[in-house]
Write an enzyme that holds these catalytic residues in place. Structure first.
Site, PDB file in Angstrom:
ATOM      1  N   GLU A  75      -1.375  31.901  16.810  1.00 25.08           N
ATOM      2  CA  GLU A  75      -0.819  32.598  15.139  1.00 25.08           C
ATOM      3  C   GLU A  75      -1.025  30.882  14.652  1.00 25.08           C
ATOM      4  O   GLU A  75      -1.670  30.404  13.510  1.00 25.08           O
ATOM      5  CB  GLU A  75      -0.525  33.112  14.592  1.00 25.08           C
ATOM      6  CG  GLU A  75      -0.166  33.335  12.886  1.00 25.08           C
ATOM      7  CD  GLU A  75      -1.364  33.915  12.701  1.00 25.08           C
ATOM      8  OE1 GLU A  75      -0.935  33.600  11.160  1.00 25.08           O
ATOM      9  OE2 GLU A  75      -2.431  34.105  13.243  1.00 25.08           O
TER      10      GLU A  75
ATOM     11  N   LYS B  45      -3.181  29.185  11.983  1.00 26.86           N
ATOM     12  CA  LYS B  45      -2.844  28.360  10.668  1.00 26.86           C
ATOM     13  C   LYS B  45      -3.216  26.777  10.499  1.00 26.86           C
ATOM     14  O   LYS B  45      -3.860  26.204   9.938  1.00 26.86           O
ATOM     15  CB  LYS B  45      -1.627  28.287  11.186  1.00 26.86           C
ATOM     16  CG  LYS B  45      -1.049  29.959   9.890  1.00 26.86           C
ATOM     17  CD  LYS B  45      -2.031  30.207   8.436  1.00 26.86           C
ATOM     18  CE  LYS B  45      -1.910  31.809   9.110  1.00 26.86           C
ATOM     19  NZ  LYS B  45      -3.088  32.435   9.682  1.00 26.86           N
TER      20      LYS B  45
END
Length: 632
Positions: free
Chosen positions: A505, A509
């Site tokens: 994750e 991002k």
């Protein structure tokens, strides 16, 4: 795709259409446009700039009307250019006036105007047919095909033309269309892409979601699959295709849909003191978690809906379906579900699951995860799972009125609030909170959660918002790192066990908003290939909680240092990982056990955000991306 607003009103509705587009900007877009019925003709303005520039053009050209449609487009068929921007016109089997340049002046040719979200899969064959009938195309879009098809079928009744056109379309769509010959009338339809009806006093609206109509009306009708809606002054009719009579295909029958009061507060979109919505939403996470956990006085299957206890007793495995960031929250939950609840769990990328041969099990709990509840791939994967006989369905979703919530038997609403930034932050952490509650509820049903354990888990959950506040206080240290990262073009992220999905994750991002190429790996995989990439120019970000894999992780860090790599480590306070040459450490306030991923992802969000700021990218609307992905 991406955003639709339409209206029929006795007043000038253009300001409402443009304000609606502004409220839909969070979805992401690369062009925008508006078309109205004015002075007995159709007028249109389109732009590849922002809605504010479109608004200036509309004002300059004196576009005003009580009937109109507007759209923000995220390019699928055809490049982001004015001639591909919506609305599209059809004037009949003759040349269509093309537009060029970043801002097109108001155009007044056309008989039919149409906007569309979705993808028409058979657009090539329809295009060839319509070209054979003399229609000329000025765009590369599949949308223009629908406009010409409606025009071809038009015989004085727009509703009839749309109803005859829709069965010929294969794919997903939400459309809004009006005709020069019928002022004060707009037709909308949906299949596989969301569309709502807003009911006002003497005026009616269409929109992609209720956010677009905040402050205009709170009376909302959620159109169902296959619905067609006819908007006129003070009147609306909804019809649906009659599938019960094979002898009369293509017949539409009137249907009733409930009107709901939906408070889509415009204040949710106010930036306040923050530089970007993403920053605002990162700092809203303590409140979002508190809201998501509000009312959870104890662990119970009924948190997920009536009948959940019976369903949880019947299932013996879990299948999680999700895309993007939601897939990573599901990947984290797999560790919880298997270690805490002791239930076998599979996590599938929704867009892949529906197209591969799998082995169905009717005793599976199918869990979908989606922020919007309208993600096309996840909805399609859910329907595929149900077609295989897996009827136990549950969703973790942020929108209580979404299609996903309506499709699933059980649900947990995360209450993150409106998320404007394309890169998800608070939706992710609240998804993790909902998934952790699901883990505990399944553990309870399976006899793996004692009263003492339940009390301890509830205490830890209630402390999460305060723990997050302490993590957010690390922002100044993260900003210092971001200045180094802004000069890089590649980065590696490492994690082990429960924190490997968090590394994934974090990499997502960074690449989403800073455009730095970033990859994530389980730290133990370094020596199986990624170590070849490690140089002094390749920053290696590491998530280092004080868990059972810490010593293994330290060995992996030494592998990086031995090759001259620069380490950036988010470490729990008691990990004994110290800063030194080539090793940069930010210490987390506390170790949080199984809930640690919810804390460790936050500094990764901050790192991506501040790196993007340092590089000068459009943080809230990163290039090529859309917030609500309603097409395959």
């Amino acid at each position: 795709m991406c955003g639709i607003v339409g209206a029929v009103s006795p007043r000038d509705i253009v300001p409402v259409l443009l304000e609606g587009l502004k409220r839909l900007e969070y979805r992401g877009y690369d062009s925008c446009g508006v078309a109205v019925h004015q002075g007995g003709e159709l007028r249109r303005a389109r732009s590849t700039a922002r809605v504010a520039e479109l608004q200036a053009s509309v004002t300059q050209d004196g576009i005003a009307s009580g009937t109109g449609i507007a759209h923000t487009r995220w390019a699928t068929h055809g490049a982001p250019a004015v001639h591909n921007a919506h609305p599209h016109f059809s004037s009949g089997p003759q040349a269509q006036a093309a537009s060029s340049g970043p801002n097109a002046k108001a155009a007044s040719s056309g008989r039919v105007a149409l906007v569309h979200n979705g993808i028409i899969e058979n657009h090539d064959e329809l295009r060839a047919e319509l070209q054979g009938r003399g229609y000329e195309f000025t765009s590369q879009t599949d949308t223009e095909v629908i406009a010409h098809l409606v025009h071809f079928l038009y015989d004085g009744d727009l509703l009839d033309a749309v109803q005859r056109a829709l069965p010929r379309l294969r794919g997903a769509y939400a459309i809004a269309v009006f005709c020069r010959d019928e002022p004060q009338r707009v037709i909308g339809a949906r299949q596989g892409s969301p569309l709502i009806l807003g009911v006002g006093e003497g005026e009616n609206f269409l929109a992609s979601d209720a956010m677009a109509l905040a402050g205009v009306t709170d009376q909302i009708v959620y159109l169902e699959e296959g619905d067609v809606v006819d908007l006129q002054l003070g009147k609306t009719w909804i019809s649906a295709l009659d599938t019960s009579n094979a002898a009369r295909p293509g017949r539409y029958l009137p249907v009733q849909r409930p009107v709901r009061t939906v408070q889509a507060h415009s204040g949710a979109a106010e930036l306040g003191p923050y530089r970007h919505y993403m920053q605002k939403e990162i700092f809203e996470q303590p409140r979002a978690l508190a809201d998501t956990l509000e009312g959870v006085a104890g662990i119970s299957p009924e948190l997920f809906g009536d009948g959940a206890w019976r369903v949880f007793k019947e299932v013996d495995r879990v299948l999680i379906l999700a895309c993007g960031t939601s897939f990573y929250s599901g990947s984290t939950a797999r560790y919880w579900l298997e270690s805490i609840a002791g239930i076998p769990t599979t996590v599938e990328i929704a867009s892949e699951y529906r197209y591969r041969d799998s082995v169905p099990d009717p005793k599976t709990l199918v869990v979908t995860i989606t922020q919007s509840g309208e993600t096309a791939d996840t909805l399609a994967a859910l329907k595929h799972a149900r077609s295989l006989g897996m009827e136990h369905t549950l969703t973790i979703c942020n929108v209580a009125t979404s299609a996903m919530v309506r499709e699933c038997k059980l649900a947990y609403i995360t209450r993150a609030g409106v998320e404007i930034g394309v890169a998800s932050t608070k939706a992710f952490t609240t998804q993790l909170a909902g998934l952790y509650l699901l883990t505990l509820a399944l553990a309870q049903v399976r006899g793996r959660l004692s009263d003492e354990q339940e009390a301890a888990e509830l205490k830890a959950l209630r402390h999460l918002p305060l723990a997050l506040q302490a993590v957010l206080a690390l922002e100044p240290q993260v900003i210092a790192w971001s200045e180094e990262f802004a000069r890089k073009e590649n980065a590696l992220f490492l994690g082990r066990g429960l924190h490997y999905p968090i590394a994934l994750e974090g990499a997502l991002k960074l690449k989403e908003i800073s455009y730095i190429h970033a990859e994530a790996y389980p730290a133990g995989e370094l020596k199986h290939g990624p170590l070849a990439l490690v140089t002094a120019e390749m920053p290696v970000v590491t998530v280092a909680p004080n868990d059972m894999l810490l010593e293994k992780l330290k060995s992996n860090l030494q592998e990086v240092r031995a090759r001259g790599g620069e380490l950036y480590v988010f470490a729990d306070a008691d990990t004994h990982i110290d800063s030194g040459p080539g090793v940069h450490v930010i210490r987390m306030p506390e170790h949080y056990g199984a809930l640690s991923p919810i804390l460790h992802v936050v500094p990764l969000q901050l790192l991506a955000y501040h790196t993007a700021c340092a590089r000068g990218t459009d943080v809230d609307k990163p290039r090529n991306l859309a917030k609500s992905v309603t097409v395959e």
